[in-house]
Design an enzyme around this catalytic site. Structure first.
Site, PDB file in Angstrom:
ATOM      1  N   CYS A 184       2.701  -2.819 -12.240  1.00 50.73           N
ATOM      2  CA  CYS A 184       3.096  -1.529 -11.671  1.00 50.73           C
ATOM      3  C   CYS A 184       2.713  -0.438 -12.665  1.00 50.73           C
ATOM      4  O   CYS A 184       3.085  -0.488 -13.832  1.00 50.73           O
ATOM      5  CB  CYS A 184       4.597  -1.506 -11.409  1.00 50.73           C
ATOM      6  SG  CYS A 184       5.179   0.105 -10.850  1.00 50.73           S
ATOM      7  N   CYS A 214       6.427  -1.569  -5.544  1.00 51.95           N
ATOM      8  CA  CYS A 214       7.190  -2.101  -6.672  1.00 51.95           C
ATOM      9  C   CYS A 214       8.649  -2.271  -6.283  1.00 51.95           C
ATOM     10  O   CYS A 214       9.294  -1.318  -5.852  1.00 51.95           O
ATOM     11  CB  CYS A 214       7.059  -1.180  -7.881  1.00 51.95           C
ATOM     12  SG  CYS A 214       7.904  -1.841  -9.321  1.00 51.95           S
ATOM     13  N   ASP A 244      -5.707  -0.019  -5.126  1.00 50.97           N
ATOM     14  CA  ASP A 244      -6.773   0.319  -6.069  1.00 50.97           C
ATOM     15  C   ASP A 244      -6.406   1.512  -6.954  1.00 50.97           C
ATOM     16  O   ASP A 244      -6.777   1.592  -8.119  1.00 50.97           O
ATOM     17  CB  ASP A 244      -8.076   0.616  -5.315  1.00 50.97           C
ATOM     18  CG  ASP A 244      -8.547  -0.587  -4.519  1.00 50.97           C
ATOM     19  OD1 ASP A 244      -8.187  -1.719  -4.896  1.00 50.97           O
ATOM     20  OD2 ASP A 244      -9.266  -0.396  -3.521  1.00 50.97           O
ATOM     21  N   CYS A 275      10.951  -0.486  -9.400  1.00 48.43           N
ATOM     22  CA  CYS A 275      11.179   0.962  -9.483  1.00 48.43           C
ATOM     23  C   CYS A 275      10.864   1.663  -8.156  1.00 48.43           C
ATOM     24  O   CYS A 275      10.879   2.885  -8.082  1.00 48.43           O
ATOM     25  CB  CYS A 275      10.337   1.570 -10.610  1.00 48.43           C
ATOM     26  SG  CYS A 275       8.569   1.629 -10.253  1.00 48.43           S
ATOM     27  N   ASP A 291     -11.443   1.971 -10.995  1.00 42.89           N
ATOM     28  CA  ASP A 291     -11.261   0.603 -10.499  1.00 42.89           C
ATOM     29  C   ASP A 291     -12.369   0.281  -9.497  1.00 42.89           C
ATOM     30  O   ASP A 291     -12.509   0.948  -8.485  1.00 42.89           O
ATOM     31  CB  ASP A 291      -9.894   0.466  -9.824  1.00 42.89           C
ATOM     32  CG  ASP A 291      -9.701  -0.912  -9.218  1.00 42.89           C
ATOM     33  OD1 ASP A 291      -9.637  -1.890  -9.991  1.00 42.89           O
ATOM     34  OD2 ASP A 291      -9.652  -1.025  -7.975  1.00 42.89           O
ATOM     35  N   GLU A 325     -12.962  -1.364 -16.158  1.00 44.74           N
ATOM     36  CA  GLU A 325     -12.748  -2.769 -16.484  1.00 44.74           C
ATOM     37  C   GLU A 325     -13.989  -3.394 -17.096  1.00 44.74           C
ATOM     38  O   GLU A 325     -15.105  -3.081 -16.701  1.00 44.74           O
ATOM     39  CB  GLU A 325     -12.372  -3.555 -15.230  1.00 44.74           C
ATOM     40  CG  GLU A 325     -10.973  -3.285 -14.762  1.00 44.74           C
ATOM     41  CD  GLU A 325     -10.734  -3.915 -13.411  1.00 44.74           C
ATOM     42  OE1 GLU A 325      -9.853  -4.771 -13.318  1.00 44.74           O
ATOM     43  OE2 GLU A 325     -11.435  -3.555 -12.456  1.00 44.74           O
ATOM     44  N   CYS A 329       6.251   1.512 -13.777  1.00 50.19           N
ATOM     45  CA  CYS A 329       7.249   0.943 -14.685  1.00 50.19           C
ATOM     46  C   CYS A 329       6.676  -0.170 -15.566  1.00 50.19           C
ATOM     47  O   CYS A 329       7.338  -0.632 -16.489  1.00 50.19           O
ATOM     48  CB  CYS A 329       8.454   0.426 -13.904  1.00 50.19           C
ATOM     49  SG  CYS A 329       8.092  -1.043 -12.932  1.00 50.19           S
TER      50      CYS A 329
HETATM   51 ZN   LIG Z   1       7.496  -0.290 -10.848  1.00 53.64          ZN
END
Ligand SMILES: [Zn+2]
Length: 251
Positions: free
Chosen positions: A167, A185, A195, A188, A31, A115, A170
């Site tokens: 995330c 998150c 990053d 979860c 990233d 990316e 999850c």
């Molecule tokens: Zn999550």
């Protein structure tokens, strides 16, 4: 070829460069950031090269000096020379950094995902610091792709959308502003550096892309499979392959 500090001859070797490498069983997602050169999916960070930061200040100074000289004067010629020699030095430092880092990343992994950032978006940015790191990143990516072919390592450029918002544990969307440096998150309760979370998403996307190439090869995704290049003589005779040259990026 004329450069600021002399004349150079360039040679092209029309030889396919293929090197053997044992699989490491490792995969990596990268990233790109403003705070670091990149953060990878293992949580490791690589800093922006300090010499480029320093050079950027020196370039600004030399630019100012040039603008203060009179047109047609000896001082102007000297100042222009100094500036272009500095530019040349910076571009060599950047290349050196890109080559070494790219080679290292490619050699220690079987798949590298990053990316697919559009240069277009980057050019809009007028800030010199940003443009220098963008140039370094673009060059780094080209070398990653080059070494990917040389060492038979898969390199995947994934679409950059949502990589920081999702995330990586999850898969659900967790909206956050640019200033929020930590991913928390609420689905979860996974907590991770922003990053690092993005790099994990990038790796996941890269692995998914490669898993689909057999049935759905997308033209948008730049995918280099090392196995494409015919290695042995028997397959060469049968398939009448197109001549492929591996060209290293030139700057
Ligand atoms: Zn999550």
């Amino acid at each position: 070829m004329r450069r600021a500090d002399g004349y150079y001859a360039q040679f092209c070797l029309d030889q396919e460069r293929i090197e053997n490498r044992k699989p490491t069983g490792k995969t990596i997602g990268l990233d790109v950031g403003l705070t670091h050169f990149y953060t990878d999916s293992n949580g490791e960070t690589v800093e922006n090269p300090r010499h480029l930061r320093k050079s950027e200040k020196a370039l600004k100074r030399l630019n100012r000096r040039l603008s203060r000289t009179q047109k047609g004067s000896n001082n102007r010629t000297k100042a222009r020379n100094r500036l272009s020699r500095k530019h040349l030095k910076v571009s060599r430092q950047r290349k050196d950094f890109a080559v070494k880092l790219a080679r290292c990343v490619v050699q220690s992994n079987d798949l590298v995902a990053y990316e697919d950032l559009q240069v277009r978006n980057m050019v809009k940015n007028r800030c010199l610091a940003k443009s220098i790191s963008d140039a370094a990143w673009t060059q780094f990516r080209q070398w990653v792709e080059y070494f990917g072919k040389v060492f038979g390592v898969i390199t995947v450029a994934v679409p950059p959308h949502h990589t920081s918002q999702n995330c990586s544990s999850c898969g659900k969307v967790v909206k956050k502003s640019l200033s929020q440096r930590t991913h928390r998150c609420f689905h979860c309760s996974y907590v991770q550096d922003r990053d690092w979370n993005a790099a994990r998403n990038i790796l996941e996307l890269g692995l998914r892309t490669v898993g689909h190439t057999g049935t759905n090869a997308s033209g948008d995704i730049d995918l280099c499979l090392g196995g494409e290049i015919p290695l042995d003589k028997s397959s060469r005779g049968k398939r009448k392959p197109k001549k492929r040259f591996l060209e290293s990026p030139v700057f």
